[in-house]
Scaffold this motif. Structure first.
Motif, PDB file in Angstrom:
ATOM      1  N   ALA A  87     -18.284   4.513  -5.412  1.00 23.61           N
ATOM      2  CA  ALA A  87     -18.771   3.856  -6.547  1.00 23.61           C
ATOM      3  C   ALA A  87     -17.954   2.810  -6.991  1.00 23.61           C
ATOM      4  N   ASP A  88     -16.804   2.811  -6.647  1.00 27.52           N
ATOM      5  CA  ASP A  88     -15.711   1.643  -7.095  1.00 27.52           C
ATOM      6  C   ASP A  88     -16.153   0.382  -5.923  1.00 27.52           C
ATOM      7  N   LEU A  89     -16.393   0.909  -4.801  1.00 30.15           N
ATOM      8  CA  LEU A  89     -16.711  -0.301  -3.956  1.00 30.15           C
ATOM      9  C   LEU A  89     -18.094  -1.066  -4.559  1.00 30.15           C
ATOM     10  N   ARG A  90     -18.906  -0.340  -5.155  1.00 31.11           N
ATOM     11  CA  ARG A  90     -20.153  -1.017  -5.422  1.00 31.11           C
ATOM     12  C   ARG A  90     -19.774  -1.968  -6.712  1.00 31.11           C
ATOM     13  N   SER A  95     -19.314  -6.153 -10.659  1.00 32.48           N
ATOM     14  CA  SER A  95     -18.502  -5.997 -11.908  1.00 32.48           C
ATOM     15  C   SER A  95     -17.122  -6.022 -11.623  1.00 32.48           C
ATOM     16  N   THR A  96     -16.555  -4.920 -12.137  1.00 36.45           N
ATOM     17  CA  THR A  96     -14.791  -5.262 -11.649  1.00 36.45           C
ATOM     18  C   THR A  96     -14.353  -3.749 -11.271  1.00 36.45           C
ATOM     19  N   PRO A  97     -14.011  -3.624  -9.907  1.00 35.00           N
ATOM     20  CA  PRO A  97     -13.405  -2.359  -9.557  1.00 35.00           C
ATOM     21  C   PRO A  97     -12.062  -1.839 -10.230  1.00 35.00           C
ATOM     22  N   HIS A  98     -11.882  -0.763  -9.905  1.00 40.07           N
ATOM     23  CA  HIS A  98     -10.746  -0.164 -10.812  1.00 40.07           C
ATOM     24  C   HIS A  98      -9.525  -0.171  -9.756  1.00 40.07           C
ATOM     25  N   HIS A  99      -9.731   0.251  -8.374  1.00 43.67           N
ATOM     26  CA  HIS A  99      -8.631   0.318  -7.463  1.00 43.67           C
ATOM     27  C   HIS A  99      -8.064  -1.197  -7.060  1.00 43.67           C
ATOM     28  N   PRO A 100      -6.750  -1.265  -7.181  1.00 46.88           N
ATOM     29  CA  PRO A 100      -6.280  -2.629  -6.799  1.00 46.88           C
ATOM     30  C   PRO A 100      -6.628  -3.184  -5.684  1.00 46.88           C
ATOM     31  N   LEU A 101      -6.971  -2.136  -4.316  1.00 44.13           N
ATOM     32  CA  LEU A 101      -7.161  -2.794  -3.053  1.00 44.13           C
ATOM     33  C   LEU A 101      -8.690  -3.397  -3.170  1.00 44.13           C
ATOM     34  N   LEU A 102      -9.359  -2.664  -3.904  1.00 38.69           N
ATOM     35  CA  LEU A 102     -10.788  -3.051  -4.211  1.00 38.69           C
ATOM     36  C   LEU A 102     -11.041  -4.548  -5.096  1.00 38.69           C
TER      37      LEU A 102
END
Length: 300
Positions: A87-90, A95-102
């Protein structure tokens, strides 16, 4: 986010990226243009993190789960974490991902016009790891590598703007070979995770039982099996090696490093007389450099 929370987030990101030093091949060596290095490390950060989720190797403390919006009660459920990671990859693409690596990956995706498919393949491979612990045939294993390894090579070609159908085909051979070599190095570690990547049909052919993979030292039948699979991996590497000659400049040196890393690892396995059970046989830096030279000269 508090200052302490920001620091913990930074430590989580650095801890994942620092694992690049332990790979069989250089991830983003110094001789590449800085933009390429940044992009390759962003791709590596994604690939390393999704593998850490799938293997249950996330940093202690649950920071990654919190960043992905997973509750403490579900933080040990790898499938839940992988769903949240997807979900964060999408969000990287819309939009803006949550995880710093993403978030680190997002500029690379935009700059290289990357699509979600290779990233989704890596997530799918880790989902498969939660559900499938054994592979009946070599073809089954190769199909797994199409998800777990080949997307990485395709991303390297995309980031460097050098994708063509022929290069992708060669890259897939190299990446599948590298994945098989890594499985051979990690037979004991994988067994500890209740995973076996040696095809069952080959185990039967060499009269190897699962119990034969558990001792601290391999018997003759296990060594013969590992030698057989290492030869298959070397054949794949040789099939993919023309990829190196199809490009020029610094990219040629990078791809030679990938191929050389696989060859050096195979030589290290052979030097250990195919006894991989005490721990992963690893090549030294001099061996790796020698293999880079061999690969660049177009030798076997």
């Amino acid at each position: 986010m508090t200052q302490a929370g920001t620091a913990r987030t930074g430590e989580t990101e650095r801890g994942t990226l620092d694992k690049a030093a332990g790979e069989n091949f250089p991830v983003a060596p110094f001789f590449l243009p800085q933009a390429w290095r940044d992009d390759l490390m962003a791709v590596y950060g994604f690939a390393r993190l999704v593998d850490d989720i799938g293997d249950g190797d996330l940093a202690p403390g649950g920071a990654d789960a919190r960043l992905l919006g997973v509750s403490p009660e579900e933080a040990e459920d790898r499938l839940v974490l992988l769903d949240a990671f997807e979900a964060d990859l999408r969000r990287v693409f819309d939009s803006t991902p949550h995880h710093p690596l993403l978030r680190r990956l997002q500029p690379t995706v935009r700059r290289a016009d990357l699509t979600p498919e290779p990233f989704l393949g890596l997530i799918a491979a880790n989902r498969q790891d939660q559900l499938i612990k054994r592979y009946e045939t070599y073809d089954d294993l190769v199909a797994y590598c199409e998800l777990s390894a080949n997307p990485v090579g395709r991303l390297v070609l995309s980031v460097t703007g050098t994708s063509t159908p022929e290069r992708i085909r060669r890259s897939d051979s190299v990446c599948t070979a590298l994945q098989i070599v890594e499985h051979l190095q990690d037979v004991a570690e994988d067994l500890g995770r209740d995973r076996i990547y040696l095809p069952a049909e080959d185990m039967k052919r060499f009269h190897v039982q699962e119990a034969d993979l558990a001792p601290a030292t391999a018997g003759a039948s296990v060594r013969a099996l590992v030698a057989y699979e290492a030869e298959r991996a070397l054949h794949l590497l040789n099939e993919g090696t023309p990829l190196v000659g199809s490009v020029h400049g610094r990219l040629k040196l990078l791809l030679a490093g990938f191929v050389a890393g696989g060859r050096a690892a195979i030589r290290a396995i052979a030097a250990a007389e195919y006894d991989v059970l005490p721990g992963p046989p690893k090549p030294g830096k001099l061996q790796l450099l020698r293999e880079v030279g061999v690969t660049l000269r177009g030798e076997g």
